[in-house]
Design an enzyme around this catalytic site. Structure first.
Site, PDB file in Angstrom:
ATOM      1  CE  LYS A 198      -3.605   2.670   0.274  1.00  0.00           C
ATOM      2  NZ  LYS A 198      -4.656   2.569   1.292  1.00  0.00           N
ATOM      3  CE  LYS A 266      -3.510   6.667   7.633  1.00  0.00           C
ATOM      4  NZ  LYS A 266      -4.426   5.500   7.738  1.00  0.00           N
TER       5      LYS A 266
END
Length: 313
Positions: A198, A266
């Site tokens: 990811k 984030k």
């Protein structure tokens, strides 16, 4: 009965295909945010009995009211949600949110039966994935890190791409169930590998969005009809998902949808932390992260990541 027939507003594709193919089983879903809410819905419509938990209980109650009590129910704690579930899915905010629903007296691990599998769709660190994988094994459980790509639209349409890290046997157990909400579910390695994959995804996206923003800003300054130009170059080597889905909205200055800048920051923070650990050099990613910080400072934290172009206008 064919669920895709009884629910005519369901999307077609992987999610609809899964409704016909999967045997029903008890599952749980922890975290009903913009991603988790529709993901849990796909599981319920695939015929699984879904127990949901959300930190704000009213969200779980709303989900049950929407899906129907014959498909699911709400639990007061992650532990209660996990009791009796063969698979426990989660999609929460960050590492600490994940630990809070997994560990402790009221955490999911305390309620899971031996052999049950916890599947984490949170975009979190590889470090926390390995930590929870080790704790799961100690308890006779399984843990799969399974972050997703596809954004809110992918969650709603059951068209997510899921990249998984963990042991092969529990992955094979959860894969057909997860396909109820995804178009692809792939094991890419051992524990933590899903989160690392990811991170690779987010590195690619950050560079693509910045390049697209610069291209559109350049074309505007040059006096081009940029919607026409995007149509032309979108048929060639410059084509990308970002160009197809965000190019024209960037031209129009529309950013009130999609994956928020706050979420991207984030994620890029996780990427840069991991790069410091493994020694990878990410000069473009680091710069784009700071560009997103500029968007946040201007009050754009909840805008789509394509709002990066605002810095250039």
């Amino acid at each position: 009965m064919n669920a895709a027939t009884t629910h005519p507003h369901l999307p077609t594709g992987a999610a609809a295909r899964a409704y016909d193919d999967l045997p029903s089983q008890p599952v749980a879903f922890l975290g009903l945010g913009v991603m988790g809410y529709p993901m849990a819905g796909h599981l319920a419509r695939a015929g699984h009995q879904v127990t949901v938990y959300n930190r704000t209980a009213s969200k779980a109650e709303a989900w049950v009211a929407q899906e129907g009590q014959e498909r699911g129910c709400a639990a007061a704690t992650p532990r209660e949600a996990a009791q009796g579930a063969r698979i426990v899915f989660a999609c929460v905010g960050n590492d600490e949110d994940l630990r809070s629903v997994v560990l402790g007296e009221q955490g999911a691990f305390a309620g899971m039966a031996p052999g049950a599998v916890f599947v984490d769709h949170t975009t979190a660190s590889a470090e926390v994935a390995r930590e929870l994988h080790a704790e799961a094994r100690r308890l006779g459980l399984h843990f799969i890190d399974a972050p997703v790509s596809g954004g809110q639209a992918g969650a709603v349409n059951g068209a997510l791409t899921v990249m998984c890290g963990g042991d092969a046997e529990p992955f094979e157990q959860i894969r057909p169930v997860t396909l109820a909400m995804a178009k692809a579910v792939t094991r890419v390695g051992e524990s933590g590998a899903g989160q690392l994959a990811k991170m690779v995804n987010q590195i690619c996206i950050a560079g693509l969005v910045q390049g697209l923003a610069e291209a559109i800003a350049f074309g505007d300054k040059a006096g081009l009809d940029m919607k026409q130009v995007l149509d032309v170059i979108g048929k060639g080597a410059a084509q990308s998902w970002q160009m197809d889905n965000r190019g024209k909205t960037m031209v129009d200055g529309k950013f009130d949808f999609g994956f928020a800048v706050d979420w991207m920051r984030k994620d890029l923070g996780l990427v840069l932390d991991e790069a410091r650990r493994n020694g990878a050099r990410l000069p473009v990613t680091a710069v784009v992260d700071q560009f997103y910080a500029d968007v946040q400072a201007a009050g754009g934290g909840r805008l789509d990541t394509s709002s990066l172009i605002q810095r250039l206008k």
